[in-house]
Enzyme design. Structure first.
Site, mmCIF file in Angstrom:
data_model
loop_
_atom_site.group_PDB
_atom_site.id
_atom_site.type_symbol
_atom_site.label_atom_id
_atom_site.label_comp_id
_atom_site.label_asym_id
_atom_site.label_seq_id
_atom_site.Cartn_x
_atom_site.Cartn_y
_atom_site.Cartn_z
ATOM 1 N N HIS A 143 0.578 9.587 4.482
ATOM 2 C CA HIS A 143 0.233 9.416 3.065
ATOM 3 C C HIS A 143 0.814 10.530 2.199
ATOM 4 O O HIS A 143 0.336 10.770 1.090
ATOM 5 C CB HIS A 143 -1.290 9.352 2.861
ATOM 6 C CG HIS A 143 -1.933 8.150 3.477
ATOM 7 N ND1 HIS A 143 -2.056 7.995 4.833
ATOM 8 C CD2 HIS A 143 -2.460 7.021 2.927
ATOM 9 C CE1 HIS A 143 -2.653 6.834 5.092
ATOM 10 N NE2 HIS A 143 -2.902 6.230 3.951
ATOM 11 N N GLU A 197 1.737 -5.433 2.207
ATOM 12 C CA GLU A 197 2.878 -4.914 1.437
ATOM 13 C C GLU A 197 4.131 -5.788 1.535
ATOM 14 O O GLU A 197 4.831 -5.966 0.540
ATOM 15 C CB GLU A 197 3.216 -3.479 1.870
ATOM 16 C CG GLU A 197 2.204 -2.433 1.414
ATOM 17 C CD GLU A 197 1.008 -2.304 2.343
ATOM 18 O OE1 GLU A 197 0.967 -3.025 3.367
ATOM 19 O OE2 GLU A 197 0.115 -1.485 2.058
#
Lengths: 379, 337
Positions: free
Chosen positions: B143, B74
């Site tokens: 998440h 990322e």
């Protein structure tokens, strides 16, 4: 082709001029910081000139570079004008970033300079991104990411090189190994003999070159550029070099001694290149002295320009946050413009009489407060 | 996933009923078609179609170059997108879950958000980051986060969080066309929610404009994402007793203060419903703006509906305990109406 071709006499003299310009600029910047004229933090490039100039000698004018916190040398090597650089260091409206960036963030994207960067290791992802744009649009350019030896330990550097190598992007990563990450020696930060060994992890070439020798740096980067433009992906070039000054101006340098510094100064990149040019009959001592004097005059003029240049007006603090300004910021900009002092630029030369009448208050506000500055030999 | 239909509205343009997921995909497809400099970057967005199936078949249509799978990296691809945006292309990043902003935050906050300003305006930053937020799937704490407050708070970034299919399409397109960095926060529980979406390829929703999803005179509910639909349902269920106005804030930064203030001036009562944690957040920002501009119109204390400062737990009864819902909005209305 580079805007100076180091394989010609004229190009070699231009390379020498740029190295001298970097040194003169940074010596002056160090002095003016010590004087208290330049606010903030200043990290000088003195000693490492061959790396920046050698790298840019191998680049085309429209190639990109992403720099580091020690970025003055990269700017001058890339062809930026010391006048606007110095104005930026002084926080003036006429500086490259209109006074919003300072020493650690000088940038000129149109000239291919993607910014000095205050975050160690943040430049390589930027270079990977520029290489992505180049690759995506099939342009004939490369992007160079400069990083220091300390940055090699940063996670995002690994991610950037991995991404560039996985996608065969036209990037070159130039590690300026100046032997210290801030105050910690390179061998205490890494477990490899050469930092270029890390290239093996990406299956890309890694080379270590003598960073005190401009021709060795140029040769290494030129080879890397050729691979990059041929679609063969990035190369990691480690240039072994040394910074003569501390990590920042004011650094007391408890981590090294004078003998060590002298050993590197004996291999000074400017002296050795000058000697070589004299030996080849391309330069005389007199011509060198003239060049030196020209460069010093240019830097002196840059300082004068910076000293006299306009300061940004307070309302300019609200410019450039976005392409489209949101109302949240607009209301502050409007209020600032409505203040008597809000929207009128005052140059320091023109305001000298005003300063005497208001007790120099403007001067102290423009140069920021003194607290938070790092040590140093200051007034 | 919530599979309710949005209330029917009269739109002047031709519309088609589709899910939020389809609306976002259509926005991406139209913008890829419209502008060659636009491309998608992210983890498993290609052949895989995106972990929550938003990019779907776009890879088959546009290929590897324009729908780019990245390594699980990322910081690397957020940084690359930043560098790419500064050098002439318009990347659209999918950050698989908003929680992963954690591993890319350096590039977001110190590079993407600051470059234009630090460089005195001499860098363009036309980058879009799409990411999914929210609990309700049993995806547990790493998440299920709702982090849009961080981004809306951080100077130099714009943030939108649509609650309807039309807003999802229009804001995604506006984000991609913007020359500023824009984060599009999609709530994972409304991907299946259906609504009327304009089919005009030039339809966009201006960043910074809220939408009144249900008109009412008694109480204003400013909601975001999943809570927009649930607030409208709640409003309908209690319509005999109280007339609730529901506003989809849609854009968090910039925020459409005017639409919200006008509504509160009419109703005198405000509920702010947003899934982010309650303390120091999005709710507080809306409350502050209303008290700055409409303090003397208020007839009751302002109420907040959000996540009670916990992470999102895994076990369904725990998750349901902390997840704000239409029922919480109803209780808030009852406290003030």
């Amino acid at each position: 082709m580079a805007d100076f071709d180091i394989h010609s006499t004229a190009g070699r003299l231009e390379a020498l001029r740029r190295m001298l310009t970097i040194r003169a600029f940074d010596e002056e910047a160090g002095d003016r910081f010590a004087d208290g004229e330049i606010p903030g933090f200043v990290h000088l490039y003195i000693g490492e000139e061959a790396v920046g100039v050698g790298t840019c000698a191998a680049l085309d004018p429209d190639d990109y570079i992403a720099s580091t916190h020690r970025g003055h040398g990269h700017c001058i090597a890339k062809g930026l004008d010391p006048k606007y650089m110095m104005a930026e260091l002084y926080g003036k409206a006429e500086g490259y970033c209109n006074g919003k960036g300072g020493s650690m963030h000088i940038a000129d994207v149109d000239a291919g300079m993607l910014g000095a960067n205050g975050i160690v290791g943040a430049g390589p992802p930027m270079a990977t991104g520029a290489a992505l744009s180049i690759d995506y649009q099939d342009r004939d350019q490369v992007a160079v990411g400069f990083l220091g030896d300390g940055a090699v330990a940063q996670g995002q550097v690994h991610e950037a090189i991995n991404l560039a190598s996985t996608w065969d992007l036209p990037a070159v990563f130039v590690v300026e190994n100046n032997q210290y990450g801030e105050g910690t020696p390179v061998e205490k930060q890494h477990n490899v003999d050469n930092l270029s060994d890390t290239a093996q992890a990406y299956d890309i070439p890694g080379l270590t070159v003598d960073g005190m020798d401009i021709t060795a740096v140029e040769e290494g980067v030129a080879e890397a550029r050729e691979r990059a433009t041929a679609g063969e992906g990035p190369t990691l070039v480690e240039a072994e070099t040394y910074r003569y000054r501390g990590h920042y101006e004011g650094d007391e340098e408890p981590y090294r001694d004078d003998a060590e510094i002298q050993r590197w100064k004996d291999r000074d990149p400017i002296d050795s290149f000058k000697e070589r040019l004299i030996d080849r009959g391309e330069l005389t001592e007199e011509e060198f002295d003239d060049l030196q004097a020209e460069v010093e005059a240019e830097i002196e003029a840059a300082v004068e320009y910076a000293q006299e240049a306009d300061r940004p007006t307070p309302d300019e603090a609200y410019d450039d946050m976005f392409a489209e300004m949101p109302p949240e910021i607009e209301r502050f900009a409007t209020a600032a413009r409505a203040r008597p002092d809000g929207g009128e630029r005052i140059s320091d030369s023109r305001s000298s009489s005003a300063q005497s009448s208001d007790g120099g208050e403007r001067s102290s506000s423009a140069h920021g407060s003194d607290d938070g500055r790092q040590g140093g030999d200051r007034r | 996933m919530t599979a309710h239909a949005e209330p029917e509205r009269e739109l002047e343009t031709e519309t088609e009923t589709m899910t939020v997921r389809e609306a976002i995909r259509q926005a991406l497809r139209e913008e890829l078609d419209r502008d060659e400099d636009v491309y998608l970057v992210g983890e498993d967005i290609g052949r895989f179609g995106g972990v929550l199936e938003v990019t779907g078949d776009l890879w088959e249509e546009f290929g590897d170059e324009r729908v780019r799978d990245t390594p699980i990296s990322e910081a690397g691809f957020m940084g690359a997108a930043t560098g790419a945006a500064a050098t002439g292309t318009r990347p659209v990043v999918e950050l698989m879950f908003s929680d992963f902003a954690g591993v890319s935050m350096e590039q977001i906050m110190n590079q993407m958000a600051k470059m234009r300003y630090m460089f005195g305006g001499k860098a363009e930053m036309p980058v879009t980051v799409r990411t999914t937020e929210g609990g309700g799937m049993g995806a547990a704490s790493q998440h299920s986060g709702t982090i849009h407050t961080w981004i809306a708070h951080f100077p130099g970034l714009k943030a939108v969080a649509p609650g309807t299919a039309a807003a999802a399409k229009g804001l995604t397109k506006a984000a991609i066309r913007s020359n500023d960095p824009v984060f599009v926060f999609e709530n994972k529980m409304i991907y299946e929610q259906q609504g009327a979406v304009p089919t005009d390829e030039d339809f966009t929703v201006p960043i910074g404009e809220a939408a009144i999803e249900r008109e009412g005179d008694d109480v204003t509910v400013v909601a975001t994402q999943r809570l927009v639909g649930e607030s409208v349902q709640t409003a309908e269920s209690i319509a005999d007793d109280v007339d609730v106005e529901v506003i989809d804030a849609r854009s968090l930064y910039p925020l459409d203060t005017e639409t919200i203030v006008e509504s509160v001036e009419k109703t005198g009562r405000l509920i702010v419903a947003d899934e982010s944690p309650l303390s120091y957040g999005t709710h507080a920002e809306i409350v502050a703006r209303v008290q700055e501009e409409a303090f003397f119109s208020l007839d009751a204390p302002i109420q907040r509906v959000g996540t009670p400062d916990t992470h999102m737990p895994f076990s369904p009864p725990l998750e349901q305990e902390v997840l704000p819902s239409g029922e919480d909005v109803r209780e808030a209305i009852e406290r003030v109406a």
